[in-house]
Design a protein around this motif. Structure first.
Motif, PDB file in Angstrom:
ATOM      1  N   VAL A   1     -24.041 -27.146  16.187  1.00 56.24           N
ATOM      2  CA  VAL A   1     -23.403 -28.036  17.151  1.00 56.24           C
ATOM      3  C   VAL A   1     -22.387 -28.926  16.442  1.00 56.24           C
ATOM      4  N   ALA A   2     -21.152 -28.930  16.943  1.00 53.12           N
ATOM      5  CA  ALA A   2     -20.108 -29.820  16.434  1.00 53.12           C
ATOM      6  C   ALA A   2     -19.968 -30.968  17.426  1.00 53.12           C
ATOM      7  N   ASN A   3     -20.383 -32.147  16.998  1.00 48.04           N
ATOM      8  CA  ASN A   3     -20.445 -33.310  17.892  1.00 48.04           C
ATOM      9  C   ASN A   3     -19.180 -34.176  17.784  1.00 48.04           C
ATOM     10  N   LYS A   4     -19.067 -35.115  18.689  1.00 45.36           N
ATOM     11  CA  LYS A   4     -17.979 -36.112  18.735  1.00 45.36           C
ATOM     12  C   LYS A   4     -16.633 -35.458  19.066  1.00 45.36           C
ATOM     13  N   THR A   5     -16.676 -34.394  19.868  1.00 41.80           N
ATOM     14  CA  THR A   5     -15.426 -33.711  20.217  1.00 41.80           C
ATOM     15  C   THR A   5     -14.656 -34.446  21.304  1.00 41.80           C
ATOM     16  N   ASP A   6     -15.181 -35.587  21.745  1.00 35.70           N
ATOM     17  CA  ASP A   6     -14.418 -36.450  22.652  1.00 35.70           C
ATOM     18  C   ASP A   6     -13.282 -37.147  21.915  1.00 35.70           C
ATOM     19  N   VAL A   7     -13.353 -37.148  20.582  1.00 34.68           N
ATOM     20  CA  VAL A   7     -12.346 -37.836  19.777  1.00 34.68           C
ATOM     21  C   VAL A   7     -11.153 -36.932  19.510  1.00 34.68           C
ATOM     22  N   ARG A   8      -9.982 -37.481  19.663  1.00 34.79           N
ATOM     23  CA  ARG A   8      -8.759 -36.727  19.406  1.00 34.79           C
ATOM     24  C   ARG A   8      -8.751 -36.199  17.965  1.00 34.79           C
ATOM     25  N   GLY A   9      -8.383 -34.947  17.801  1.00 32.19           N
ATOM     26  CA  GLY A   9      -8.306 -34.371  16.460  1.00 32.19           C
ATOM     27  C   GLY A   9      -9.575 -33.677  16.007  1.00 32.19           C
ATOM     28  N   ALA A  10     -10.590 -33.680  16.865  1.00 30.83           N
ATOM     29  CA  ALA A  10     -11.878 -33.091  16.464  1.00 30.83           C
ATOM     30  C   ALA A  10     -11.838 -31.565  16.388  1.00 30.83           C
ATOM     31  N   GLU A  11     -10.794 -30.957  16.972  1.00 31.94           N
ATOM     32  CA  GLU A  11     -10.721 -29.482  16.975  1.00 31.94           C
ATOM     33  C   GLU A  11     -10.786 -28.922  15.552  1.00 31.94           C
ATOM     34  N   ALA A  12     -10.131 -29.604  14.626  1.00 29.94           N
ATOM     35  CA  ALA A  12     -10.128 -29.143  13.232  1.00 29.94           C
ATOM     36  C   ALA A  12     -11.544 -29.132  12.668  1.00 29.94           C
ATOM     37  N   GLY A  13     -12.316 -30.151  13.024  1.00 26.51           N
ATOM     38  CA  GLY A  13     -13.707 -30.235  12.565  1.00 26.51           C
ATOM     39  C   GLY A  13     -14.568 -29.136  13.152  1.00 26.51           C
ATOM     40  N   VAL A  14     -14.299 -28.806  14.413  1.00 21.84           N
ATOM     41  CA  VAL A  14     -15.037 -27.707  15.055  1.00 21.84           C
ATOM     42  C   VAL A  14     -14.734 -26.404  14.332  1.00 21.84           C
ATOM     43  N   PHE A  15     -13.461 -26.208  14.033  1.00 30.61           N
ATOM     44  CA  PHE A  15     -13.057 -24.981  13.331  1.00 30.61           C
ATOM     45  C   PHE A  15     -13.704 -24.899  11.949  1.00 30.61           C
ATOM     46  N   ASP A  16     -13.711 -26.036  11.221  1.00 27.46           N
ATOM     47  CA  ASP A  16     -14.330 -26.099   9.879  1.00 27.46           C
ATOM     48  C   ASP A  16     -15.793 -25.659   9.911  1.00 27.46           C
ATOM     49  N   ALA A  17     -16.458 -25.974  11.011  1.00 33.96           N
ATOM     50  CA  ALA A  17     -17.898 -25.714  11.106  1.00 33.96           C
ATOM     51  C   ALA A  17     -18.227 -24.230  10.948  1.00 33.96           C
ATOM     52  N   TRP A  18     -17.274 -23.374  11.301  1.00 35.97           N
ATOM     53  CA  TRP A  18     -17.484 -21.930  11.133  1.00 35.97           C
ATOM     54  C   TRP A  18     -17.843 -21.587   9.693  1.00 35.97           C
ATOM     55  N   SER A  19     -17.272 -22.351   8.753  1.00 33.41           N
ATOM     56  CA  SER A  19     -17.432 -22.016   7.336  1.00 33.41           C
ATOM     57  C   SER A  19     -18.868 -22.231   6.838  1.00 33.41           C
ATOM     58  N   LEU A  20     -19.713 -22.881   7.643  1.00 39.38           N
ATOM     59  CA  LEU A  20     -21.103 -23.085   7.234  1.00 39.38           C
ATOM     60  C   LEU A  20     -21.894 -21.778   7.267  1.00 39.38           C
ATOM     61  N   GLY A  21     -21.347 -20.789   7.954  1.00 41.36           N
ATOM     62  CA  GLY A  21     -22.054 -19.511   8.037  1.00 41.36           C
ATOM     63  C   GLY A  21     -23.279 -19.576   8.922  1.00 41.36           C
ATOM     64  N   LEU A  22     -23.265 -20.478   9.887  1.00 42.58           N
ATOM     65  CA  LEU A  22     -24.400 -20.606  10.811  1.00 42.58           C
ATOM     66  C   LEU A  22     -24.012 -20.178  12.220  1.00 42.58           C
ATOM     67  N   GLY A  23     -22.982 -19.383  12.300  1.00 47.83           N
ATOM     68  CA  GLY A  23     -22.558 -18.867  13.600  1.00 47.83           C
ATOM     69  C   GLY A  23     -21.500 -19.721  14.266  1.00 47.83           C
ATOM     70  N   GLU A  24     -21.329 -19.460  15.552  1.00 46.61           N
ATOM     71  CA  GLU A  24     -20.276 -20.131  16.310  1.00 46.61           C
ATOM     72  C   GLU A  24     -20.691 -21.554  16.676  1.00 46.61           C
ATOM     73  N   PRO A  25     -19.854 -22.542  16.335  1.00 47.33           N
ATOM     74  CA  PRO A  25     -20.204 -23.918  16.692  1.00 47.33           C
ATOM     75  C   PRO A  25     -20.069 -24.174  18.200  1.00 47.33           C
ATOM     76  N   VAL A  26     -21.031 -24.876  18.746  1.00 45.60           N
ATOM     77  CA  VAL A  26     -20.957 -25.331  20.131  1.00 45.60           C
ATOM     78  C   VAL A  26     -20.358 -26.735  20.101  1.00 45.60           C
ATOM     79  N   ALA A  27     -19.197 -26.899  20.724  1.00 43.17           N
ATOM     80  CA  ALA A  27     -18.513 -28.195  20.713  1.00 43.17           C
ATOM     81  C   ALA A  27     -19.101 -29.092  21.795  1.00 43.17           C
ATOM     82  N   VAL A  28     -19.578 -30.263  21.384  1.00 43.67           N
ATOM     83  CA  VAL A  28     -20.170 -31.189  22.353  1.00 43.67           C
ATOM     84  C   VAL A  28     -19.716 -32.626  22.095  1.00 43.67           C
ATOM     85  N   SER A  29     -19.972 -33.464  23.087  1.00 45.15           N
ATOM     86  CA  SER A  29     -19.958 -34.901  22.875  1.00 45.15           C
ATOM     87  C   SER A  29     -21.305 -35.424  23.358  1.00 45.15           C
TER      88      SER A  29
END
Ligand code: GDP
Ligand code: MG
Length: 163
Positions: free
Chosen positions: A117-145
């Motif tokens: 889960v990629a949290n705090k996606t209500d904040v502008r610019g969070a898309e980059a953080g969601v994309f980064d989460a892929w690199s953890l190798g834990l599958g597709e991140p679910v973007a939430v706030s």
């Protein structure tokens, strides 16, 4: 016995905020008695039609062990052992930091099903953080706030796919 979901991640990513949302109210993390801290909270939760027990892992504020890292690690491992599924949370606003890798490694080693889960996606610019989460190798991140409730349908679907 109810299906158990543990919310895991480094301090401040928003675990307790999601926990409170899932249980439907605010539950204090620290006992009123000084020096008495409850490390983990298990509580019945609901996400739309999905019912399960959710486990919060306390953070920094409750540290009573020699080192914070030791404290967090122990709490995290106990919570994961108890869980049927792990929600691994990152802060998409902050992006990935080394502590995320440390916690992700604990999760990976345990071999339990994981919903990233990629949290705090209500904040502008969070898309980059969601994309980064892929690199953890834990599958597709679910973007939430967790704060505003965005992404809860997607989170429900991801949990239901395992539960
Ligand atoms: P924990 O240490 O992982 O349990 O994190 P907390 O739930 O205590 O939240 C840490 C901080 O992040 C608090 O200031 C929250 O208000 C904030 N926070 C949590 N979820 C969100 C979110 O979805 N969006 C934003 N913008 N802030 C959040
Ligand atoms: Mg917390």
């Amino acid at each position: 016995m109810a299906f158990k979901v543990a919310i895991v991640g480094r301090p401040n990513v928003g675990k307790s905020t999601l926990f409170n949302r899932l249980v439907g109210r605010r539950i204090a993390l620290v006992d009123d008695t000084p020096g008495v801290t409850r490390d983990r909270r298990v509580h019945p939760a609901r996400l739309q039609n999905l019912r399960f027990d959710v486990i919060d892992t306390a953070g920094l504020e409750d540290a009573a062990a020699p080192t914070l890292e030791a404290r967090m690690r122990t709490q995290t491992e106990i919570a994961i052992d108890e869980a049927d599924l792990v929600i691994f949370m990152i802060d998409a606003k902050a992006g990935l930091v080394p502590d995320d890798q440390t916690f992700a490694e604990i999760v990976r080693r345990k071999g339990k099903p994981v919903v990233l889960v990629a949290n705090k996606t209500d904040v502008r610019g969070a898309e980059a953080g969601v994309f980064d989460a892929w690199s953890l190798g834990l599958g597709e991140p679910v973007a939430v706030s967790s704060e505003h409730g965005n992404g809860m349908v997607e989170l429900r679907d991801a949990i239901a796919a395992v539960a």
